[in-house]
Design a protein around this motif. Structure first.
Motif, mmCIF file in Angstrom:
data_model
loop_
_atom_site.group_PDB
_atom_site.id
_atom_site.type_symbol
_atom_site.label_atom_id
_atom_site.label_comp_id
_atom_site.label_asym_id
_atom_site.label_seq_id
_atom_site.Cartn_x
_atom_site.Cartn_y
_atom_site.Cartn_z
ATOM 1 N N GLU A 48 0.816 -1.223 0.000
ATOM 2 C CA GLU A 48 0.000 0.000 0.000
ATOM 3 C C GLU A 48 0.847 1.269 0.000
ATOM 4 O O GLU A 48 0.491 2.279 0.608
ATOM 5 C CB GLU A 48 -0.969 -0.020 1.188
ATOM 6 N N ARG B 59 -0.351 -4.559 -3.380
ATOM 7 C CA ARG B 59 -1.280 -3.420 -3.371
ATOM 8 C C ARG B 59 -0.559 -2.066 -3.399
ATOM 9 O O ARG B 59 -1.002 -1.084 -2.815
ATOM 10 C CB ARG B 59 -2.228 -3.500 -2.163
ATOM 11 N N LEU C 245 1.066 1.181 -5.662
ATOM 12 C CA LEU C 245 0.887 1.925 -6.906
ATOM 13 C C LEU C 245 2.255 2.399 -7.345
ATOM 14 O O LEU C 245 2.916 3.176 -6.638
ATOM 15 C CB LEU C 245 -0.051 3.111 -6.686
ATOM 16 N N PHE D 153 -4.356 7.402 -5.099
ATOM 17 C CA PHE D 153 -4.923 6.068 -5.285
ATOM 18 C C PHE D 153 -6.246 6.138 -6.045
ATOM 19 O O PHE D 153 -6.533 5.290 -6.907
ATOM 20 C CB PHE D 153 -5.153 5.387 -3.933
ATOM 21 N N ARG E 62 -8.224 3.667 -8.979
ATOM 22 C CA ARG E 62 -9.162 2.667 -8.464
ATOM 23 C C ARG E 62 -10.221 2.347 -9.514
ATOM 24 O O ARG E 62 -10.689 3.240 -10.229
ATOM 25 C CB ARG E 62 -9.852 3.180 -7.201
ATOM 26 N N LEU F 200 -5.744 -2.236 -7.648
ATOM 27 C CA LEU F 200 -6.215 -1.665 -6.402
ATOM 28 C C LEU F 200 -7.680 -2.013 -6.164
ATOM 29 O O LEU F 200 -8.445 -2.214 -7.103
ATOM 30 C CB LEU F 200 -6.050 -0.146 -6.420
#
Length: 572
Positions: free
Chosen positions: A344, A378, A380, A537, A541, A568
Motif C-alpha cells: 500500500e 497493493r 501503486l 490512489f 481505483r 487496487l
C-alpha cells in the motif's frame, strides 16, 4: 509611595486648582504617560552573561548567554530557563566553539533544556561575535558510579532525558583538515548526543535551521525518540539526522519529522512514522539488521528533488523491514533497496524532474532491488522508467540470497503505470547477479512496453504469471520471459488475464499524464500524508461494475478462499 510619583501628584494638584475637572484629568493622563515612558527608558537592557571554561556545580542560565570559548559541563546540572538565547561567540578565525556536557572520563554533567512554545530555548552560532559552534552531550543514567548489575536492574525504571522546544540555528562547524577519516577531511556533527549505560533521550518539538548533521546514539540498549522536529535549510546543502542504537533491547522512534533532512538509522527495533521530507538528497536509509529485528517504515512522505541518479533515492531499506502506507517520489531510483514486506505504498518516478534520466534510458527504476522471499502487494508504482521493478538480489540485499535459499518473490495486487509506453513493468534476472524466482498475479499493467522482461533468458525464473490485466496491450508482452513448464495460455501463464485496448473498458477513469506536486499542501498542513495518498490512489481505483473487481486469483482468507481484485481495490 514611590518618591517620583509623590512629586508628580503634588505638581498636578498645584496646576489643577485653577482648571476645570476635565482639564485635570487630561493633564494627569499626560503626566503619567510621560513618566511611564521615562521609567521604561531607564530600565537596563537584557542581561548578557559571558561563559567559558569548566563548570563543576549547579547553575541556571537565563537571558542572553555568550559562549566566548569552549565550555565543559563536567559536574552538576545546568538548567536553561525557557526563552534563553545561547550564542557561540568565540574567535571566528579559530576552531569552532564546543559546548560539551559530560564525558566518558570527566564526569556526568547534565543540561536541562525545557523550553515552551511561546519561549523556546535557542542555540545559535553567530551574532554579536560571529563564529562556528557545535554541541556534544554525553548522557548517563542517574545511577552512574554504581555497579553495572545495579544499573541494568534499574534500567526499566529510568526516565529518558527529555528536550523540548529548542532551536538550533546555524550550527555548521567547518571541515577540519586535522580530523581525518579514510584519508580525507571529516566534518563534525553540529549536535552529537551519546547515551551510555542504557540511558535514553527524547527530543520533541525542536527546530534545526541551517545546521549541519545531528548525530544521536545509544551504545547499550537505551532508546532514542525524535518527534515533531523541523529541519529547514536556506542553502542547497542537505543536513543529516544520524540515529543509531546498539543492543538487542535498544529502540529508535522517529515521528513527524519535517523538512530538508536525510534520516540515517541503525537499530534492531526501529519505527519511522509520519515524516515529511522534501528537498535535494532527502531520504530514509536504514542499515542492515539481524533477522529478528523489528523495523517499520509507516506513512511517510519523501520527495527527493535531486535529479542525478546517484543521489535521487528516497529509501534504502533492510531486507527484513516492513514499509506500508508511504509516498516516495524521486527521479532516478525511488527505492534503491526494497524490503521483504512492501504494501500500500506509492512509488512515483518524477518525469518532470528527471534531468539526465529519460524514462526509457537505463538508470531509472522505481524499485532497484528486491530481496528473495519478499512480497510486493497493493502498491501503486508510476513511471516512466527503464523498469518499474527489478526483483534481483544485489547490493546490500545480496546476503539474503543464501539465507532465504532463493524463496520466490510474490508480486500481487499492484498497479503499474509506465505512463509513456516505453517502460518495462518488471525486469527479471539481472545478468550480473543471482536470479530470483518470481510469482506474479492480480496486477494491473497500464501503458507499459512489456509486462515482464527477462534479461537472463532463463526458464526457471518466472514460476507463475496469471490473473493479471493490461491496457492498452503491451507491444512486447513477456519479453524473453517464459513461465517454467508452461506455454502461453496455459493455467498459470495468462489463461485468466484480461486485455483491453482502452482503460475505460476496465472501469478506469482517465489516466493522468503527471501526478501533481503535493509538497506545499503537506508542509503547510492543508493535507495529511494519508489524504494525499488516497487522492492519488483514487485516480487508479476501478469504478463500480469494473471487470477487475473479484477477477483475481483467489487468496486465503479467515473463512477460506475468497475472490480478489486485480489491481487496487475500489473505494468502499
Amino acid at each position: 509611595m514611590n518618591l517620583r510619583l509623590v512629586h508628580l501628584v503634588e505638581d498636578i494638584r498645584a496646576m489643577a486648582r485653577p482648571l476645570p475637572t476635565i482639564s485635570c484629568l487630561i493633564l494627569a493622563a499626560f503626566f503619567f504617560a510621560t513618566d511611564a515612558s521615562r521609567v521604561m527608558a531607564d530600565e537596563p537592557p537584557p542581561r548578557i552573561t559571558r561563559v567559558r571554561g569548566v563548570i563543576d556545580r549547579d547553575q541556571t542560565w537565563s537571558g542572553h548567554i555568550l559562549l566566548t570559548g569552549d565550555v565543559s559541563i563536567e559536574q552538576g546540572t545546568v538548567t536553561v530557563e525557557a526563552g534563553t538565547r545561547i550564542e557561540f561567540a568565540g574567535n571566528p578565525e579559530a576552531s569552532p566553539v564546543l559546548l560539551r556536557v559530560g564525558s566518558t572520563s570527566r564526569g556526568s554533567g547534565r543540561i536541562v533544556l525545557q523550553g515552551t512554545p511561546e519561549q523556546p530555548i535557542e542555540f545559535k552560532a553567530g551574532g554579536i561575535d560571529p563564529c562556528e559552534g557545535r554541541i556534544e552531550v554525553h548522557i548517563f543514567p542517574p545511577q552512574r558510579g554504581r555497579h553495572k548489575d545495579a544499573i541494568q536492574a534499574d534500567a526499566d525504571q529510568q526516565q529518558p532525558e527529555r528536550w523540548r522546544h529548542v532551536r538550533f540555528a546555524s550550527l555548521r562547524p567547518r571541515t577540519r583538515p586535522d580530523f581525518r577519516k579514510r584519508g580525507g577531511p571529516r566534518e563534525l556533527s553540529a549536535l552529537r548526543v551519546q547515551c551510555h549505560d542504557s540511558a535514553s533521550l527524547t527530543i520533541e518539538d525542536c527546530d534545526f535551521t541551517d545546521s549541519h548533521s545531528v548525530d544521536l546514539s545509544s551504545n547499550s540498549g537505551g532508546s532514542v525518540d525524535v518527534s515533531r522536529c523541523r529541519f529547514t535549510q536556506s542553502r542547497d546543502r542537505r543536513p543529516d539526522l544520524q540515529v543509531s542504537v546498539h543492543g538487542a533491547s535498544g529502540r529508535v522512534a522517529i515521528a513527524e519529522v519535517v523538512g530538508h533532512v536525510a534520516l540515517n538509522v541503525t537499530g534492531q527495533d526501529v519505527q519511522i512514522r509520519g515524516c515529511v521530507l522534501v528537498g535535494r538528497g532527502v531520504s530514509i536509509r536504514l542499515a542492515e539488521a539481524n533477522p529478528d529485528a523489528r523495523i517499520r517504515i509507516l506513512s511517510n512522505y519523501v520527495h527527493n528533488t535531486e535529479n542525478t541518479y546517484s543521489s535521487s533515492s528516497c529509501a534504502s531499506l533492510p531486507g527484513n523491514a516492513i514499509a506500508a502506507g508511504n509516498f516516495f517520489r524521486s527521479s532516478g531510483a525511488v527505492v534503491s533497496s526494497a524490503c521483504r514486506d512492501m504494501h500500500e505504498n506509492i512509488l512515483l518516478m518524477d518525469a518532470g524532474n528527471r534531468g539526465r534520466n529519460p524514462g526509457n534510458a537505463q538508470g531509472s527504476w522505481a524499485i532497484r532491488t528486491v530481496p528473495p522471499g519478499s512480497t510486493l502487494a497493493r502498491n501503486l508504482i508510476i513511471g516512466p522508467a527503464y523498469s518499474l521493478v527489478e526483483p534481483t538480489a544485489a547490493g546490500d540485499n545480496a546476503k539474503f540470497v543464501l539465507d532465504a535459499r532463493l524463496e520466490p518473490i510474490v508480486i500481487h495486487g499492484n498497479t503499474f503505470d509506465g505512463v509513456d509506453r516505453a517502460s518495462r513493468a518488471i525486469k527479471l534476472a539481472n545478468l550480473v547477479v543471482t536470479h530470483t524466482p518470481v510469482i506474479i498475479h492480480n496486477n494491473l499493467f497500464l501503458r507499459v512496453s512489456a509486462l515482464v522482461y527477462d534479461e537472463g533468458r532463463r526458464d526457471d525464473t518466472l514460476l507463475y504469471a496469471d490473473y493479471n490485466a493490461v491496457t492498452p496491450p503491451a507491444p512486447r508482452g513477456f519479453d524473453q520471459a517464459v513461465v517454467k513448464g508452461k506455454k502461453p495460455g496455459d493455467e498459470g501463464w495468462g489463461r485468466h488475464d484480461i486485455i483491453a485496448d482502452d482503460p475505460r473498458k476496465l472501469g478506469l477513469g482517465p489516466l493522468p499524464d503527471r501526478i501533481p506536486d503535493y509538497d506545499e499542501e503537506i508542509l503547510s498542513g492543508r493535507m495529511t500524508i494519508d489524504e494525499v495518498r488516497e487522492k492519488v490512489f483514487d485516480l487508479y481505483r476501478p469504478r463500480p461494475g469494473s471487470p477487475l473487481i473479484g477477477a483475481g486469483r483467489k487468496v486465503d482468507g479467515p473463512s477460506g478462499e475468497k475472490a480478489a481484485n486485480i489491481g487496487l481495490s475500489p473505494r468502499e
